[in-house]
Design an enzyme around this catalytic site. Structure first.
Site, PDB file in Angstrom:
ATOM      1  N   GLU A 121       0.817  -1.214   0.000  1.00 26.20           N
ATOM      2  CA  GLU A 121       0.000   0.000   0.000  1.00 26.20           C
ATOM      3  C   GLU A 121       0.857   1.273   0.000  1.00 26.20           C
ATOM      4  O   GLU A 121       0.417   2.325  -0.446  1.00 26.20           O
ATOM      5  CB  GLU A 121      -0.925  -0.028   1.238  1.00 26.20           C
TER       6      GLU A 121
ATOM      7  N   HIS B 176       7.809 -26.947   1.648  1.00 28.17           N
ATOM      8  CA  HIS B 176       7.073 -28.059   1.049  1.00 28.17           C
ATOM      9  C   HIS B 176       5.877 -27.567   0.248  1.00 28.17           C
ATOM     10  O   HIS B 176       4.933 -28.308   0.009  1.00 28.17           O
ATOM     11  CB  HIS B 176       6.629 -29.031   2.148  1.00 28.17           C
TER      12      HIS B 176
ATOM     13  N   LYS C   6     -13.342   2.653  -2.026  1.00 30.91           N
ATOM     14  CA  LYS C   6     -14.294   3.010  -0.959  1.00 30.91           C
ATOM     15  C   LYS C   6     -15.392   3.905  -1.523  1.00 30.91           C
ATOM     16  O   LYS C   6     -16.575   3.723  -1.266  1.00 30.91           O
ATOM     17  CB  LYS C   6     -13.572   3.793   0.156  1.00 30.91           C
TER      18      LYS C   6
HETATM   19  O1  PA5 Z   1      -2.850   2.003   6.001  1.00 33.62           O
HETATM   20  C1  PA5 Z   1      -3.942   2.509   5.868  1.00 33.62           C
HETATM   21  O2  PA5 Z   1      -4.115   3.719   5.933  1.00 33.62           O
HETATM   22  C2  PA5 Z   1      -5.148   1.639   5.632  1.00 33.62           C
HETATM   23  O3  PA5 Z   1      -4.804   0.308   5.547  1.00 33.62           O
HETATM   24  C3  PA5 Z   1      -6.117   1.803   6.779  1.00 33.62           C
HETATM   25  O4  PA5 Z   1      -5.516   1.401   7.975  1.00 33.62           O
HETATM   26  C4  PA5 Z   1      -7.406   1.033   6.527  1.00 33.62           C
HETATM   27  O5  PA5 Z   1      -7.961   1.392   5.288  1.00 33.62           O
HETATM   28  C5  PA5 Z   1      -8.397   1.321   7.631  1.00 33.62           C
HETATM   29  O6  PA5 Z   1      -8.595   2.695   7.713  1.00 33.62           O
HETATM   30  P1  PA5 Z   1      -9.077   3.369   9.050  1.00 33.62           P
HETATM   31  O7  PA5 Z   1      -8.031   3.146  10.084  1.00 33.62           O
HETATM   32  O8  PA5 Z   1      -9.225   4.805   8.691  1.00 33.62           O
HETATM   33  O9  PA5 Z   1     -10.376   2.736   9.409  1.00 33.62           O
END
Ligand code: PA5
Length: 430
Positions: free
Chosen positions: A278, A299, A410
């Site tokens: 990410e 394995h 989203k």
């Molecule tokens: O790293 C990130 O920003 C995302 O993975 C968030 O943690 C995830 O989308 C959840 O978001 P939030 O903490 O705003 O609920």
């Protein structure tokens, strides 16, 4: 040499297999030449205003975590985390690494991380809701999965059984918490979700499990200091980022397999997978994370890694010392070599064998080695990988701290649901 003299007391990164490798290798000169970039990268990182490296130094949130944990400790049979992504993966890895992956069979309290949507009912059936604490974690305070789960359980559970962890100011979760008078802990505004494990996000559940959070932070602080070093030899996070970047950019090695030889660290590899994917996967660039677990995946995956496409850096994660039962003496000649060894010794010997096999096939490998698995070394590891990602972001010239691709998904989900307010197009059978 006595074993305890040989043991290092901190995280090590061993890259000699890459340097000596030939076609897919990197030379010491090429690696060290990168040192000149460290200062500029640090300056550019600082300008981005991200404060995760400072988390170990900030005492206020730790005090708040300890105070609330002290109040609630021992009052609940189960803890359920409602959170996803960066608000979930670090907590699972903390629990598994320091309490063991079998903790929930018998642990007191058990700790469940309800990140996905399709096990809500199943988990609910396993809980005594009157003896369960729900920790709702969301930096944005608007994530649909988390908020839907919160409203689901809020209908069934009194508000005294909730704690929120969220942004200091923004988001629906903060507003709801204020309205209901729910105890809230804060994720610093300048710490992003996937970099938040050392904030109350990870510290609070850890404290409820009896994990020494001071030790966790002490390890992290040590690594955060290395992050600021401008010499190659002193900056482990920079070394890892350099190896990954040069292998990908110059040699087409675009996959990093984090391969812990430890079941306890399997979910840590998932945490890292998100962090790498990410943070760096942007603008057509990126490194693809894969997760393996030693010895199991010898394995399962190893055949591909030795003889398939030569596009993977295998990053072993080795725990040097661990308590483990002994295999009894074996009298059968062909299996006698196993007798009298600990399972841990067998595991680490298999790691060495696998490493040698990969090198013989000309596959790049490196090893991250920790002396033992403890709150301190885990804190070091979290910070090590987070800082290496900060450097990778600088190498690739991407913003490692946003996630526009995720945000778009989203937005479109919301649009789909809003376009069908009565759920006529869904196949709801609830
Ligand atoms: O790293 C990130 O920003 C995302 O993975 C968030 O943690 C995830 O989308 C959840 O978001 P939030 O903490 O705003 O609920």
């Amino acid at each position: 040499m006595l074993w305890w003299m040989r043991l290092s007391r901190h995280v090590e990164l061993l890259i000699h297999n890459i340097v000596g490798l030939g076609e897919k290798g990197l030379s010491t000169e090429a690696l060290h030449a990168e040192e000149a970039k460290i200062s500029g990268f640090l300056k550019s990182f600082k300008a981005k205003g991200q404060s995760f490296p400072l988390l170990p130094k900030v005492k206020g949130p730790v005090l708040a975590v300890k105070e609330l944990a002290e109040k609630l400790k021992g009052r609940f049979k189960d803890i359920v985390i409602l959170g996803i992504g960066g608000s979930a993966l670090g907590i699972t890895s903390l629990r598994d690494a320091l309490k063991g992956p079998l903790w929930n069979l018998d642990g007191k309290p058990r700790l469940f991380v309800l990140d996905n949507l399709d096990t809500v009912g199943e988990l609910e059936n396993m809980l005594d809701l009157d003896k369960t604490l729900f920790i709702v974690i969301s930096k944005s305070g608007t994530t649909p999965e988390t908020m839907a789960q919160f409203f689901y359980f809020r209908e069934k559970v009194s508000k005294e059984r909730f704690v929120f962890i969220t942004d200091p100011k923004e988001g629906e979760l903060r507003a709801i918490g204020k309205e209901y008078g729910i105890p809230m802990l804060t994720i610093p505004a300048e710490v992003g979700g996937r970099f938040s494990v050392l904030s109350p996000v990870g510290l609070f559940p850890a404290a409820l499990l009896g994990i020494d959070i001071e030790e966790l932070l002490a390890g992290a602080e040590k690594m955060a200091t290395q992050f600021g070093e401008t010499e190659w030899d002193l900056n482990l996070p920079f070394q890892l980022a350099t190896v990954q970047y040069l292998l990908e950019w110059k040699q087409g090695v675009g996959i990093t397999v984090l391969f812990p030889y430890s079941s306890r660290l399997a979910s840590f590899a998932d945490w890292y997978g998100q962090l790498l994917a990410e943070s760096i996967g942007k603008e057509g660039k990126g490194i693809t994370p894969l997760r393996g677990v030693g010895v199991t995946d010898q394995h399962s995956q190893l055949q591909l890694w030795t003889e398939g496409p030569n596009d993977k850096l295998i990053l072993f994660l080795e725990v040097e010392k661990e308590k483990s039962p002994l295999i009894p003496k074996i009298t059968r000649e062909k299996l006698a070599y196993l007798g009298g060894r600990s399972f841990h010794e067998l595991m680490n010997s298999e790691k060495k064998g696998t490493e040698q096999a990969l090198t013989e096939y000309g596959r790049p490998t490196a090893t991250i080695r920790i002396p033992s698995l403890s709150a301190r070394t885990l804190g070091e590891l979290f910070m090590f990988f987070e800082c290496s990602i900060a450097f990778l972001g600088e190498y690739y010239r991407v913003n490692a701290f946003d996630q526009p691709g995720v945000e778009l998904g989203k937005k479109l989900t919301k649009k789909i649901l809003q376009a069908d307010p009565k759920g006529l197009l869904s196949d709801n059978v609830a």
